[in-house]
Design an enzyme around this catalytic site. Structure first.
Site, PDB file in Angstrom:
ATOM      1  N   ASP A  69       1.541  -1.454  -0.037  1.00 26.36           N
ATOM      2  CA  ASP A  69       0.124  -0.574   0.003  1.00 26.36           C
ATOM      3  C   ASP A  69       0.859   1.235   0.027  1.00 26.36           C
ATOM      4  O   ASP A  69       0.679   2.073  -0.317  1.00 26.36           O
ATOM      5  CB  ASP A  69      -1.371   0.175   1.075  1.00 26.36           C
ATOM      6  CG  ASP A  69      -1.712   1.153   1.477  1.00 26.36           C
ATOM      7  OD1 ASP A  69      -2.379   1.567   0.846  1.00 26.36           O
ATOM      8  OD2 ASP A  69      -1.805   2.858   2.480  1.00 26.36           O
ATOM      9  N   GLU A  84      -2.100  -4.705  -3.813  1.00 25.89           N
ATOM     10  CA  GLU A  84      -1.444  -4.180  -2.818  1.00 25.89           C
ATOM     11  C   GLU A  84       0.223  -5.295  -2.620  1.00 25.89           C
ATOM     12  O   GLU A  84       0.946  -5.304  -2.418  1.00 25.89           O
ATOM     13  CB  GLU A  84      -1.897  -3.742  -1.775  1.00 25.89           C
ATOM     14  CG  GLU A  84      -2.524  -2.756  -2.455  1.00 25.89           C
ATOM     15  CD  GLU A  84      -3.375  -1.849  -1.216  1.00 25.89           C
ATOM     16  OE1 GLU A  84      -4.366  -0.654  -1.412  1.00 25.89           O
ATOM     17  OE2 GLU A  84      -3.602  -2.288  -0.219  1.00 25.89           O
TER      18      GLU A  84
END
Length: 230
Positions: A55, A126
């Site tokens: 992320d 992610e």
């Protein structure tokens, strides 16, 4: 968890499909482990830590790309970034990459349709970024992220979203055949924390001054101010 020959083949095919390289496929495999799997199988690591790392890498790559390639003010950049890294944006990419077919889920999550849930798909995207960053470093991860972020940004602009300077120039040229003229009135503060004061001239009309932490952003704000008068 030792990888089977079939699983290794599936992961290698995935790497070829999306243009990434892993020497250690076990690291990539972990990115596909949803927490529901680890709740049911003792000793299996899930992808949540990789997702946390990925992320941050995704955010950094996207922010850097937007800063380098767009003149829009901070507010616009934040909105564009939020749109292209959102669950809504990442989930379709995950499906296009075939991530849904490689996910490893617990029985309950599998039965509830977890393989196509946008949140699970986006989280896995992610996690893959995080795993690739650890495997190959930032530049390689950046190249992978840009492979799907760049088209997403271009898609936003193809839908008619333009920066304020472009909007102003198009409208003003259509009306007068002339171009807006931006003027840097002053620059204050130390090198690491400067403030730029800018105005824009449209014929005999002047809009501003406005202030910002960069000349580009100040010009955008001046253009926005002028657009409000059209």
């Amino acid at each position: 968890m030792e990888l089977t020959k079939q699983r290794k083949h599936q992961l290698s095919e995935f790497c070829d499909r999306v243009g990434i390289k892993f020497k250690h496929l076990e690291h990539l495999d972990q990115a596909f482990h949803h927490r529901s799997l680890t709740n049911e199988q003792h000793g299996v690591k899930n992808n949540e830590r990789l997702e946390f790392l990925g992320d941050s890498v995704l955010g950094m790559v996207t922010a850097s790309y937007l800063y380098r390639n767009l003149d829009n003010p901070e507010g616009d950049l934040a909105k564009i970034k939020s749109a292209v890294v959102s669950e809504k944006a990442l989930a379709p990419v995950a499906l296009r990459f075939g991530i849904d077919k490689l996910l490893l889920l617990g029985h309950g999550e599998e039965m509830s349709g977890g393989r196509t849930k946008p949140a699970i798909l986006a989280d896995c995207m992610e996690a893959i970024i995080g795993a690739y960053y650890l495997e190959a470093g930032y530049k390689a991860a950046e190249q992978y992220v840009l492979s799907f972020i760049e088209p997403a940004v271009q898609e936003i602009f193809s839908q008619g979203i333009k920066d304020f300077k472009t909007q102003l120039q198009e409208k003003y040229q259509k009306k007068t055949k002339s171009c807006p003229r931006y003027e840097l009135l002053s620059k204050t503060g130390p090198d690491h924390d400067q403030t730029f004061n800018v105005c824009v001239h449209l014929g005999d009309k002047t809009y501003g001054p406005v202030s910002a932490k960069s000349k580009k952003e100040a010009e955008q704000l001046a253009a926005k101010l002028a657009l409000e008068d059209f």
